[in-house]
Design an enzyme around this catalytic site. Structure first.
Site, short mmCIF file in Angstrom:
data_model
loop_
_atom_site.label_atom_id
_atom_site.label_comp_id
_atom_site.label_asym_id
_atom_site.label_seq_id
_atom_site.Cartn_x
_atom_site.Cartn_y
_atom_site.Cartn_z
N LYS A 173 0.74 -1.18 0.09
CA LYS A 173 0.58 0.21 -0.08
C LYS A 173 0.35 0.94 -0.28
O LYS A 173 1.66 1.54 1.41
CB LYS A 173 -0.59 0.11 0.94
CG LYS A 173 -2.23 -1.12 1.08
CD LYS A 173 -3.24 -0.92 0.36
CE LYS A 173 -4.11 -1.55 0.23
NZ LYS A 173 -5.25 -1.43 -1.21
N ASP A 202 -0.20 -0.65 -4.67
CA ASP A 202 -1.49 0.03 -4.84
C ASP A 202 -1.47 1.41 -4.13
O ASP A 202 -1.00 1.15 -2.69
CB ASP A 202 -2.56 -1.02 -4.32
CG ASP A 202 -3.94 -0.81 -3.96
OD1 ASP A 202 -4.09 0.43 -4.34
OD2 ASP A 202 -5.23 -1.21 -3.44
N GLU A 228 -1.14 -0.97 -9.23
CA GLU A 228 -2.76 -0.57 -9.05
C GLU A 228 -3.37 0.95 -8.26
O GLU A 228 -2.99 1.78 -8.47
CB GLU A 228 -3.12 -1.48 -7.96
CG GLU A 228 -4.43 -2.01 -7.39
CD GLU A 228 -4.98 -3.02 -6.43
OE1 GLU A 228 -3.94 -4.11 -6.77
OE2 GLU A 228 -5.91 -3.00 -5.94
N GLU A 254 -11.44 -2.14 -9.44
CA GLU A 254 -12.29 -2.38 -8.06
C GLU A 254 -12.98 -1.21 -7.92
O GLU A 254 -14.52 -1.70 -6.99
CB GLU A 254 -10.96 -2.62 -6.81
CG GLU A 254 -10.26 -0.90 -6.53
CD GLU A 254 -9.60 -1.35 -5.07
OE1 GLU A 254 -8.31 -1.52 -5.51
OE2 GLU A 254 -10.01 -1.26 -4.17
N ASP A 277 -13.91 -6.09 -8.57
CA ASP A 277 -14.52 -7.32 -6.88
C ASP A 277 -15.87 -8.63 -7.49
O ASP A 277 -16.86 -7.18 -7.69
CB ASP A 277 -14.36 -6.50 -6.10
CG ASP A 277 -14.92 -6.31 -4.97
OD1 ASP A 277 -13.70 -6.63 -4.26
OD2 ASP A 277 -15.44 -7.26 -4.14
N HIS A 304 -10.28 -7.88 -7.55
CA HIS A 304 -9.84 -7.37 -6.51
C HIS A 304 -10.69 -8.37 -4.85
O HIS A 304 -12.13 -8.44 -5.54
CB HIS A 304 -10.48 -6.61 -6.32
CG HIS A 304 -10.35 -5.82 -5.57
ND1 HIS A 304 -11.48 -5.30 -4.87
CD2 HIS A 304 -8.98 -4.67 -4.42
CE1 HIS A 304 -10.68 -4.80 -3.37
NE2 HIS A 304 -9.66 -4.42 -3.38
N GLU A 337 -6.42 -12.29 -4.67
CA GLU A 337 -5.78 -11.91 -3.06
C GLU A 337 -5.62 -12.47 -1.93
O GLU A 337 -7.05 -12.50 -1.66
CB GLU A 337 -6.42 -9.93 -3.84
CG GLU A 337 -6.26 -8.66 -2.45
CD GLU A 337 -6.48 -8.12 -2.04
OE1 GLU A 337 -7.42 -7.44 -3.51
OE2 GLU A 337 -6.37 -6.66 -2.33
MG MG Z 1 -6.42 -1.71 -4.19
#
Ligand code: MG
Length: 384
Positions: A173, A202, A228, A254, A277, A304, A337
């Site tokens: 992240k 991401d 991402e 996502e 997602d 996702h 994921e």
């Molecule tokens: Mg993400």
């Protein structure tokens, strides 16, 4: 008597986190999920879930299910999955099309596929045309922040612990300022030196185009599998611009919904990897539409998932059924994921939780979603 839907129950479950954590869009203080239970006159019950990201109130999709979708579904055959998807979409079009309304449709759709699997005594991936793979490689999502900045050393230790737990793919992240992001990436890379680990990043659309480009340019030699959500989902031209300027595959989706939303990403050459997602793209039916459309544009699909064990189970069934986009003997396969942040609705929600075996997850062969939901856990965390 034909099978029909006799009740739709929504469970809004919540649990406060012991230690709040941040991604670039804010601090997550509790875990929430919108779980749906669809009951039939034959006693077959289906489970579904609406994606509820850390900052989203689960009551929004719950209200959509209760007020807008339930009246469409009662007395209908749960096996008419595609028909019901279109009915739900068409009858919410003028106030839906994106966001929590489509997440609500997704939850119902997952539950209908679960019912169909149980009714036909088959795992969902069999109903989708069969499994292209028997095992999926999970990747560790983590690297959330506890303070916000200046946590590079702790994140490097986290990377080592994921590696020791069998992960050789990890998603980091970022989006906490370019300098801090780069410091974290360098420190993580040093910690993982001589280990065969593939990284993804991401930013959760933390930056505009120029900063997103600077970050990407500085990370080109990391050989990232993907970058991402570099910019906000509305900035499709920004995605396309970054994709043309960076030697890193660009991923997103996502926060996009249905084949209509993904169509504009594909038409504008915005992404290399689509990340619907299952709990918000339109469910398993929505994912099926998107996968076919992506295939026609040569775009990879790698779902996702950040929800509870029900969302994970739906994602696993879909991933089993995704053909590789660019066929070869050693074609790149989709990966799962596997979020490593604290979440009581994962292990606790299943009678038999998912277990990794040699760093891989076996695709469940049980009927429907292939899981048994622990009703005690629902009761324990239910708020509605
Ligand atoms: Mg993400």
């Amino acid at each position: 008597m034909d099978i029909k839907i006799i009740d739709v129950t929504v469970h809004v479950i919540k649990s406060e986190l012991d230690v709040p954590f941040a991604f670039s869009q804010g601090w997550v203080n509790k875990r929430s999920a919108t779980i749906v239970e669809v009951k039939t006159n034959e006693g077959v019950v289906g489970w579904g879930e609406a994606f509820c990201q850390g900052l989203e109130p689960p009551e929004i999709s719950a209200a959509v299910i209760e007020n807008a979708l339930k009246p469409i579904l009662l007395e209908q055959s749960p096996l008419d999955i595609e028909v019901l998807w279109h009915n739900m979409y068409n009858l919410t079009r003028d106030f839906g099309r994106k966001g929590s309304v489509i997440s609500a449709i997704s939850a119902i759709d997952i539950a209908l596929w679960d019912i169909a699997g149980k009714y036909y005594n088959q795992p969902i991936h069999q109903l989708l045309g069969g499994a292209f793979r028997k095992k999926i490689k999970p990747y560790a999502t983590g690297f959330y922040r506890l303070k916000g900045k200046g946590e590079a050393n702790r994140l490097a230790e986290e990377a080592l612990s994921h590696f020791e737990n069998g992960f050789d793919h990890m998603k980091i992240k970022l989006g906490f300022g370019i300098d801090d992001d780069l410091k974290c990436m360098e420190t993580i890379r040093n910690a993982l030196k001589n280990k065969n680990v593939t990284l993804m990043i991401d930013t959760n659309h933390a930056y505009g185009r120029s900063e997103a480009l600077i970050l990407g340019k500085n990370l080109e030699d990391f050989r990232l599998r993907w970058y991402e959500e570099p910019v906000v989902p509305e900035d499709i031209k920004g995605y396309a611009e970054l994709r043309s300027k960076l030697d890193i595959p660009v991923a997103g989706g996502e926060n996009e919904h249905t084949l209509y939303g993904f169509k504009s990403l594909f038409e504008n050459n915005a992404i290399d990897i689509a990340q619907p997602d299952i709990g918000s793209c339109g469910g398993i039916t929505g994912a099926k539409h998107i996968i076919n459309l992506a295939h026609s544009f040569g775009v990879e699909v790698n779902p996702h998932v950040w929800g509870s064990a029900i969302a994970q189970a739906a994602s696993i069934q879909v991933i089993a059924s995704i053909p590789v986009t660019h066929f070869s003997v050693f074609a790149r396969e989709p990966i799962l994921e596997y979020d490593q942040s604290s979440h009581p609705f994962r292990r606790e929600l299943l009678s038999t939780p998912f277990e990794l075996e040699n760093g891989m997850l076996n695709i469940p062969n049980g009927k429907g979603l292939g899981i048994e939901v622990n009703l005690e856990t629902i009761k324990k965390y239910k708020t509605n």
